[in-house]
Scaffold this motif. Structure first.
Motif, PDB file in Angstrom:
ATOM      1  N   THR A 142     -23.228  23.770   2.775  1.00 44.27           N
ATOM      2  CA  THR A 142     -22.480  22.438   2.494  1.00 44.27           C
ATOM      3  C   THR A 142     -21.182  23.003   1.926  1.00 44.27           C
ATOM      4  O   THR A 142     -21.089  23.237   0.863  1.00 44.27           O
ATOM      5  CB  THR A 142     -23.188  21.376   1.776  1.00 44.27           C
ATOM      6  N   GLY A 144     -17.927  21.252   0.614  1.00 39.99           N
ATOM      7  CA  GLY A 144     -17.201  19.826  -0.010  1.00 39.99           C
ATOM      8  C   GLY A 144     -15.668  19.984   0.039  1.00 39.99           C
ATOM      9  O   GLY A 144     -15.292  20.973  -0.764  1.00 39.99           O
ATOM     10  N   ILE A 167     -18.865  17.842   3.966  1.00 37.25           N
ATOM     11  CA  ILE A 167     -18.669  16.574   3.387  1.00 37.25           C
ATOM     12  C   ILE A 167     -17.407  16.362   2.646  1.00 37.25           C
ATOM     13  O   ILE A 167     -16.661  17.511   2.432  1.00 37.25           O
ATOM     14  CB  ILE A 167     -19.839  15.985   2.339  1.00 37.25           C
ATOM     15  N   ALA A 168     -16.685  15.249   2.576  1.00 39.90           N
ATOM     16  CA  ALA A 168     -15.445  15.046   1.991  1.00 39.90           C
ATOM     17  C   ALA A 168     -15.197  13.996   1.232  1.00 39.90           C
ATOM     18  O   ALA A 168     -15.717  12.834   1.283  1.00 39.90           O
ATOM     19  CB  ALA A 168     -14.441  14.907   3.032  1.00 39.90           C
ATOM     20  N   TYR A 169     -14.381  14.132   0.024  1.00 36.63           N
ATOM     21  CA  TYR A 169     -13.898  13.206  -0.940  1.00 36.63           C
ATOM     22  C   TYR A 169     -12.319  12.927  -0.744  1.00 36.63           C
ATOM     23  O   TYR A 169     -11.639  13.965  -1.075  1.00 36.63           O
ATOM     24  CB  TYR A 169     -14.276  13.354  -2.342  1.00 36.63           C
ATOM     25  N   LYS A 185     -18.188  11.275   4.546  1.00 40.32           N
ATOM     26  CA  LYS A 185     -17.585  10.731   3.609  1.00 40.32           C
ATOM     27  C   LYS A 185     -18.054  10.485   2.172  1.00 40.32           C
ATOM     28  O   LYS A 185     -19.299   9.716   2.312  1.00 40.32           O
ATOM     29  CB  LYS A 185     -16.486   9.676   3.832  1.00 40.32           C
ATOM     30  N   VAL A 186     -17.992  11.099   1.048  1.00 38.58           N
ATOM     31  CA  VAL A 186     -18.833  10.922   0.089  1.00 38.58           C
ATOM     32  C   VAL A 186     -17.747  10.411  -1.104  1.00 38.58           C
ATOM     33  O   VAL A 186     -16.630  10.793  -1.203  1.00 38.58           O
ATOM     34  CB  VAL A 186     -19.601  12.095  -0.230  1.00 38.58           C
ATOM     35  N   GLU A 190     -20.914  12.926  -5.698  1.00 40.80           N
ATOM     36  CA  GLU A 190     -21.949  13.393  -4.948  1.00 40.80           C
ATOM     37  C   GLU A 190     -21.464  14.780  -4.232  1.00 40.80           C
ATOM     38  O   GLU A 190     -22.340  15.538  -4.081  1.00 40.80           O
ATOM     39  CB  GLU A 190     -22.040  12.257  -3.826  1.00 40.80           C
ATOM     40  N   LEU A 191     -20.187  14.680  -3.927  1.00 44.29           N
ATOM     41  CA  LEU A 191     -19.839  16.045  -3.432  1.00 44.29           C
ATOM     42  C   LEU A 191     -20.025  17.260  -4.551  1.00 44.29           C
ATOM     43  O   LEU A 191     -20.525  18.168  -4.054  1.00 44.29           O
ATOM     44  CB  LEU A 191     -18.283  16.196  -3.068  1.00 44.29           C
ATOM     45  N   ARG A 194     -23.593  18.170  -4.522  1.00 46.62           N
ATOM     46  CA  ARG A 194     -24.341  18.894  -3.182  1.00 46.62           C
ATOM     47  C   ARG A 194     -23.710  20.063  -2.757  1.00 46.62           C
ATOM     48  O   ARG A 194     -24.328  20.723  -1.756  1.00 46.62           O
ATOM     49  CB  ARG A 194     -24.220  17.643  -2.083  1.00 46.62           C
ATOM     50  N   ALA A 195     -22.373  20.290  -2.843  1.00 46.13           N
ATOM     51  CA  ALA A 195     -21.762  21.345  -2.123  1.00 46.13           C
ATOM     52  C   ALA A 195     -21.946  22.738  -2.781  1.00 46.13           C
ATOM     53  O   ALA A 195     -22.045  22.895  -3.718  1.00 46.13           O
ATOM     54  CB  ALA A 195     -20.036  21.046  -2.009  1.00 46.13           C
ATOM     55  N   VAL A 198     -16.963  24.404  -2.668  1.00 48.16           N
ATOM     56  CA  VAL A 198     -15.785  23.254  -2.851  1.00 48.16           C
ATOM     57  C   VAL A 198     -14.407  23.687  -2.653  1.00 48.16           C
ATOM     58  O   VAL A 198     -13.947  24.883  -3.326  1.00 48.16           O
ATOM     59  CB  VAL A 198     -15.744  22.663  -4.141  1.00 48.16           C
TER      60      VAL A 198
END
Length: 528
Positions: A142, A144, A167-169, A185-186, A190-191, A194-195, A198
């Motif tokens: 994953t 991020g 996943i992206a913030y 989108k998170v 959370e990113l 989970r990532a 990064v």
């Protein structure tokens, strides 16, 4: 002929673009700050990369400067606030090195995952430490992204091609755009939780500075890896050192640092850190691209007024510029008229409204409103232009509003500017006539058809017989020739306006004589 100074290393093709378009370009990289200040005064434009620091002191010495062009995305080396205050446009090239920077982030991720720099150094040293360098796959991991704009979205596309989950913030990323990119989108917490990797792709602002603080770094998933090819200052470097040394994070790949050039750092001593010297945009293709792009942008601005990728001014395309030019002049003249009349009565401006009717309603309004604001504020405050006028208005608490009415009224195109002060409200209106010539059509709701002249005299009076004769005689006795005379009134016997075009400024003693005439309410000299 406009003059541009190129103070950093740019492609020779950029110099050729300037010269081919009729702009004198001097290529002088490597100047010291003092040397640059000593020669900058006559130049209209300054083209830089990251080495030149465009400071307040440099801008103060650059009395003729109109535009600073940064060949690259970041403008950390430009004092944008001071440039704006001095009315200097600051441009960058936000898309020219996007692919190159995104590719570097992917390369850094691979280098970190497979320990390529350390393995290369070991092998070149004559060792064969195959068991020492155990890496991890990117497949199925994953990623991020903190920031999913132009560069972040390219990184997402490449990572998805590697079969990573992305996943992206990004507060500015819409759900629709996230779906189009194939990312989830998170929120930031959370990113971080989970990532596995990064990657930072956010600008450095007061809101993003130290976005990966000590607390945030230790909220990251244990064993995660960090990549920063965006901006130094986004990460607390001391805290990152601790998180790596204590084993909370498995590694970091850094292309940017809080202080650059970064010649020393505790991070350099860690084997699980990959470092490069701000190489994100350092490919032949990217450097050529941004150099050509900034040369074209600066040339467009200096020659036609077109504004592209400006940090501190509304954009005006090269196609729009010729069409907008007469409207911008009309907006400036109406603003100047309103500003001079307001200054003469020493009133405090509370708000400014700009209305666009007919053909004017179809245009790009932001540069027109900026021109109108500059016209209003310059008589009151001095050195105000389209670049700094919106900022000056905001700093002084002046509310600015725009309205449009696409249908035409009496005129096919019309601009109406209204200034609301602590004591009165005054509107002026204008249109364009044959040859795109600005013409005044109303003041305070009273119809007054008049062309603008360099020197004019504005008089309000009571509409009574005999005034025009006495007024004309007063000017004649002073040897002042009337070039044009325009009259208007609200109703018979009511308020009247007399707007006179003159061959030169009105002497103070003549102005005083006009003000002493019976029926005169106000007499204000105007200069355009």
């Amino acid at each position: 002929m406009p003059r541009v100074l190129i103070s950093d290393k740019l492609s020779p093709a950029a110099v050729e673009i300037f010269r081919r378009r009729g702009i004198e370009a001097d290529f002088r990289p490597g100047l010291s700050p003092a040397e640059l200040r000593a020669i900058i005064a006559p130049y209209d434009g300054l083209a830089v990369r990251s080495a030149t620091k465009v400071t307040r002191e440099l801008l103060e010495a650059a009395r003729n400067l109109k535009v600073v062009g940064r060949a690259g995305i970041g403008v950390d080396n430009v004092d944008v606030t001071s440039a704006t205050a001095r009315g200097v446009v600051v441009m960058n090239t936000p898309y020219g090195n996007a692919i190159t920077t995104a590719e570097h982030a992917i390369a850094m991720m691979f280098a970190l995952a497979r320990q390529i720099p350390e393995a290369s150094a070991s092998t070149k040293a004559g060792k064969w430490e195959k068991n020492r360098f155990m890496g991890v796959e990117l497949f199925g991991k994953t990623l991020g992204l903190i920031g999913c704009g132009n560069i972040g979205s390219i990184v997402a596309d490449r990572a998805i091609g590697l079969k990573m989950k992305v996943i992206a913030y990004d507060p500015f990323l819409s759900e629709k755009r996230a779906r189009e990119l194939g990312v989830e989108k998170v929120e930031l917490d959370e990113l971080l939780a989970r990532a596995d990797f990064v990657s930072l792709h956010a600008p450095l602002t007061e809101q993003t500075r130290n976005i990966l603080s000590r607390e945030a770094l230790f909220r990251m998933k244990k064993g995660a890896r960090l990549i920063n090819c965006a901006r130094g200052g986004l990460v607390d470097e001391a805290a990152l050192h601790d998180a790596l040394r204590e084993g909370h994070l498995a590694g970091a790949a850094l292309d940017v640092f809080e202080t650059e050039p970064a010649t020393e750092s505790p991070l350099f001593a860690l084997e699980n850190v990959v470092c490069t010297p701000h190489l994100g945009a350092s490919t032949m293709e990217a450097q050529e691209k941004v150099a050509l792009q900034i040369a074209d942008q600066m040339a467009d601005f200096l020659l036609s007024g077109a504004v592209s990728n400006a940090i501190n001014m509304p954009s005006v395309t090269a196609e729009e510029a010729p069409r907008l030019k007469p409207y911008m002049e009309l907006a400036r003249l109406l603003g100047s008229l309103a500003g001079q009349l307001t200054a003469a009565q020493q009133a405090v401006i509370r708000s400014i409204r700009v209305e666009y009717e007919g053909h004017a309603a179809e245009l790009n309004h932001r540069p027109l409103t900026a021109a109108a604001l500059a016209g209003v504020l310059a008589p009151l405050l001095g050195a105000v232009n389209m670049v700094n006028a919106p900022v000056v208005a905001r700093e002084r608490g002046i509310e600015v509003a725009e309205t449009t009415l696409e249908r035409s009224g009496e005129y096919q195109t019309l601009l109406r500017l209204t200034v609301v002060t602590d004591r009165f409200e005054r509107s002026v209106a204008g249109t364009l006539v044959v040859g795109d010539r600005p013409r005044l059509v109303a003041i305070k709701g009273i119809a007054v058809e008049a062309d603008f002249a360099p020197h004019m005299l504005y008089v309000t009076n009571q509409d009574k017989p005999g005034f025009i004769g006495r007024f004309g005689m007063t000017l004649a006795e002073a040897g002042i020739n009337i070039a044009t005379l325009h009259l208007g009134r609200s109703e018979p016997g009511g308020d009247a306006i007399c707007l006179v075009g003159l061959d030169g400024p009105v002497p103070e003693e003549v102005l005083a004589a006009v003000r002493r005439l019976p029926l005169v309410v106000q007499a204000t000299p105007l200069a355009f």
